[in-house]
Design an enzyme around this catalytic site. Structure first.
Site, PDB file in Angstrom:
ATOM      1  N   THR A  67      -8.999  28.468  -7.403  1.00 22.23           N
ATOM      2  CA  THR A  67      -7.790  28.955  -6.908  1.00 22.23           C
ATOM      3  C   THR A  67      -6.645  27.407  -6.783  1.00 22.23           C
ATOM      4  OG1 THR A  67      -9.212  30.050  -5.009  1.00 22.23           O
ATOM      5  CG2 THR A  67      -7.004  29.882  -4.533  1.00 22.23           C
TER       6      THR A  67
ATOM      7  N   GLN B 275     -15.239  33.190 -14.331  1.00 20.00           N
ATOM      8  CA  GLN B 275     -16.569  34.099 -14.687  1.00 20.00           C
ATOM      9  C   GLN B 275     -17.276  33.981 -15.969  1.00 20.00           C
ATOM     10  OE1 GLN B 275     -18.026  35.159 -12.997  1.00 20.00           O
ATOM     11  NE2 GLN B 275     -16.777  35.057 -10.706  1.00 20.00           N
TER      12      GLN B 275
ATOM     13  N   HIS C 190     -18.391  25.642  -9.588  1.00 18.15           N
ATOM     14  CA  HIS C 190     -19.466  26.313  -8.692  1.00 18.15           C
ATOM     15  C   HIS C 190     -19.908  27.295  -8.429  1.00 18.15           C
ATOM     16  CE1 HIS C 190     -17.692  29.282  -5.646  1.00 18.15           C
ATOM     17  NE2 HIS C 190     -16.527  28.448  -6.075  1.00 18.15           N
TER      18      HIS C 190
ATOM     19  N   THR D 228      -6.720  11.218  -4.031  1.00 16.22           N
ATOM     20  CA  THR D 228      -8.397  10.731  -4.889  1.00 16.22           C
ATOM     21  C   THR D 228      -9.045  11.979  -5.776  1.00 16.22           C
ATOM     22  OG1 THR D 228      -7.866   9.002  -3.130  1.00 16.22           O
ATOM     23  CG2 THR D 228      -9.931   8.790  -4.272  1.00 16.22           C
TER      24      THR D 228
ATOM     25  N   CYS E 278     -14.742  38.679  -1.441  1.00 17.50           N
ATOM     26  CA  CYS E 278     -13.131  38.570  -0.909  1.00 17.50           C
ATOM     27  C   CYS E 278     -12.776  39.609  -0.275  1.00 17.50           C
ATOM     28  CB  CYS E 278     -12.219  37.617  -1.905  1.00 17.50           C
ATOM     29  SG  CYS E 278     -12.738  36.243  -2.519  1.00 17.50           S
TER      30      CYS E 278
HETATM   31  C1  LIG Z   1     -14.860  32.728  -7.987  1.00 13.92           C
HETATM   32  C2  LIG Z   1     -13.702  33.070  -8.651  1.00 13.92           C
HETATM   33  C3  LIG Z   1     -11.942  32.126  -8.778  1.00 13.92           C
HETATM   34  C4  LIG Z   1     -11.792  31.021  -7.284  1.00 13.92           C
HETATM   35  O1  LIG Z   1     -12.848  29.659  -7.610  1.00 13.92           O
HETATM   36  P1  LIG Z   1     -12.675  28.704  -6.419  1.00 13.92           P
HETATM   37  O2  LIG Z   1     -13.392  27.710  -7.313  1.00 13.92           O
HETATM   38  O3  LIG Z   1     -13.475  29.599  -5.799  1.00 13.92           O
HETATM   39  O4  LIG Z   1     -11.453  28.421  -5.649  1.00 13.92           O
HETATM   40  C5  LIG Z   1     -11.242  32.768  -9.328  1.00 13.92           C
HETATM   41  N1  LIG Z   1     -11.068  33.595  -9.966  1.00 13.92           N
HETATM   42  C6  LIG Z   1     -12.501  33.812 -10.116  1.00 13.92           C
HETATM   43  C7  LIG Z   1     -12.570  35.400 -11.425  1.00 13.92           C
HETATM   44  C8  LIG Z   1     -13.207  33.793  -9.281  1.00 13.92           C
HETATM   45  O5  LIG Z   1     -15.005  34.496  -9.775  1.00 13.92           O
END
Ligand SMILES: *Cc1c(COP(=O)(O)O)cnc(C)c1O
Length: 399
Positions: free
Chosen positions: A75, A182, A204, A243, A329
Site C-alpha cells: 500500500t 500477487q 506478507h 529507521t 477489503c
Molecule cells: C495485499 C495487496 C496489496 C496491499 O499490500 P499491503 O502490503 O497489505 O499493504 C496491494 N495490492 C494487491 C494486489 C494486494 O493483493
C-alpha cells in the site's frame, strides 16, 4: 490429519515461513543496530543484513539491488509510486492511466489525485479481466505521465500482458508502474525484460512478515524523479525516510530467496490442487461459473460463482474453512466487488461468489475436505432456495 480451521485465503495474507522466522530472529535481540548508524559495528552489521536482503529481493525480480526501496508494504509502495510520480511530473502533465480492477491502494491513490486536479483514465477489462492494449495505447496523450496496471489480480487471479504493456509504455515514453503484490514469488517476474519502471510488492503475501514491502524504482534509462511521501532522513536514497525495519527486511529477503528456489515446484503443486478443487466442485454441483481467465491466471487462485447460493450463508455453513466472498477489503461491505462488476458478472449472481486462495501449506487432504463440504452445503442451500428447483425432467432451473 487435517488441522482446523483450513486456511484458503492466501491472497489476503500468508503465514510466515519458519525459515523466514529463523532468519529474522537474531535481528531483534543480538544484531539490533540501526542500519543508519555509520560509526560502530552494531550499525554496520544491521546495514550488511539490509544490503544482503536487498540482493535477495533484487535477485528474484532481476533488478539491481540499489533499485529496491524498502517501505511498510505494498500500500505504501503504491502510494509512493503513484503520488510521488504525480507530484514530480506535474509540470509535464496531469494524466494517469490505470484500470478498473486495481487494488484499493491504487484506486484510492488515483481518487485522491483526481481531487487535486489530475485526470485519471480507468481502463475497462474484458470478461476475463484483461485490458485491451489498443485501448491503452489510444488513451495515452501528451499529458500522460504514468500508466499503472496491476500484474495479477487479487480477486480473480488474471495475469495482465505485462511485457506487452511495458513495451508499449517504453515506445510511447510513458512511465510504467505495476502493482505486482500477487505476482512476485508466484510468477517469474523480470523487471528488465518487461520494461517495468516502478513495481510495488509486499512481504506478507509471500510468507514474510507483515508491515514490510518494497518499491522497485529503476534508477537509470530513464532516471525517474519521485517526490517522497515520508520526510525525515536520507534513508533509501531519500525516497523514504525513517529507521529501517531491519528484522522485517531480513524476513522479506529470506522470503524472496526461498521463493526463488522453490517457485517452480511450488507453482506446479499448487496449480494441481487448485484444478482439483475446481473440478471437484463442478463435478458435484451444476451451474458453477469460473470468474477470471481460465488460462491466464495465478496458480493459487480460484474464484467461482455458485449460482443461487448466497455466499455469506455458505461461509456460515462452512465456518471451519477460511475463504473470502470477495476480496478481503470488500468483504465488509455489501457492495459487489468492483472487480466482479468490471468483468460483467450478472447482478443477480453478485452475492454468490467465492474466492479460494491456496498456498504453500495447503494439502491435498484439505482440498478433498473442502470439495465435499462446499458441494454438500451448497446443495442444501439450493434445496431450500425459493429461486431454485429441479424440474420434472431432473434438470436444474431458476438460475
Ligand atoms: C495485499 C495487496 C496489496 C496491499 O499490500 P499491503 O502490503 O497489505 O499493504 C496491494 N495490492 C494487491 C494486489 C494486494 O493483493
Amino acid at each position: 490429519m487435517i488441522k482446523f480451521p483450513i486456511y484458503l485465503d492466501y491472497h489476503s495474507t500468508t503465514p510466515v515461513d519458519t525459515r523466514v522466522v529463523e532468519a529474522m530472529m537474531p535481528y531483534f535481540t543480538k544484531v539490533f543496530g540501526n542500519a543508519s548508524s555509520k560509526s560502530h559495528e552494531f550499525g554496520w552489521k544491521a546495514e550488511a543484513a539490509v544490503e544482503n536482503a536487498r540482493k535477495q529481493i533484487a535477485g528474484l525480480i532481476n533488478a539491481e539491488s540499489p533499485d529496491i526501496i524498502f517501505t511498510s508494504g505494498a500500500t505504501e509502495s503504491v502510494n509512493l509510486a503513484i503520488k510521488g510520480i504525480a507530484d514530480a511530473y506535474a509540470p509535464k502533465g496531469n494524466h494517469i492511466i490505470t484500470t478498473k480492477i486495481e487494488h484499493e491502494a491504487v484506486l484510492d491513490s488515483c481518487k485522491s489525485l483526481e481531487k487535486k486536479g489530475f485526470d485519471v483514465t480507468y481502463l475497462e477489462v474484458d470478461e476475463f479481466g484483461l485490458i485491451d492494449l489498443k485501448e491503452l495505447e489510444n488513451s495515452i496523450n501528451e499529458k500522460t505521465i504514468l500508466v499503472s496496471v496491476m500484474y495479477a489480480n487479487n480477486e480473480i487471479g488474471t495475469i495482465q500482458k505485462i511485457s506487452e504493456i511495458g513495451a508499449l509504455c517504453k515506445r510511447r515514453k510513458v512511465l510504467f508502474h505495476t502493482d505486482a503484490t500477487q505476482a512476485v514469488g508466484k510468477l517469474p517476474v523480470d523487471v528488465i525484460e518487461s520494461n517495468i519502471d516502478l513495481m510495488s510488492f509486499s512481504s506478507h503475501k509471500i510468507y514474510g512478515p507483515k508491515g514490510v514491502g518494497a518499491l522497485y524504482l529503476k534508477s537509470k534509462f530513464p532516471k525517474i524523479r519521485l517526490t517522497p511521501r515520508v520526510d525525515g532522513g536520507s534513508q533509501e536514497r531519500g525516497f523514504r525516510a525513517g529507521t529501517l525495519n531491519v528484522a522485517g527486511i531480513v524476513g522479506l529477503g529470506k522470503a524472496c530467496a526461498v521463493a526463488r528456489e522453490e517457485m517452480g515446484t511450488e507453482t506446479t503443486r499448487i496449480k494441481e490442487l487448485r484444478d482439483r478443487l475446481y473440478n471437484g466442485i463442478i463435478s458435484g454441483l451444476p451451474e458453477v461459473k469460473l470468474n477470471g481467465d481460465p488460462g491466464n491466471r495465478i496458480a493459487n487462485n480460484l474464484n467461482i460463482t455458485i449460482k443461487n447460493v448466497n455466499s455469506d450463508s455458505l461461509l456460515i455453513a462452512i465456518k471451519e474453512i477460511a475463504i473470502s466472498t470477495g476480496s478481503a477489503c470488500s468483504s465488509e461491505s455489501v457492495e459487489t466487488s468492483h472487480v466482479l462488476k468490471a468483468i460483467g458478472l450478472d447482478d443477480k449472481h453478485k452475492h454468490s461468489s467465492l474466492r479460494f486462495g491456496l498456498g504453500r501449506f495447503t494439502t491435498a487432504e484439505e482440498i478433498e475436505y473442502v470439495i465435499d463440504k462446499v458441494v454438500e452445503k451448497a446443495k442444501k442451500l439450493r434445496d431450500i432456495s425459493p429461486l431454485f428447483r429441479v424440474t420434472k425432467e431432473g434438470e436444474y432451473a431458476g438460475f
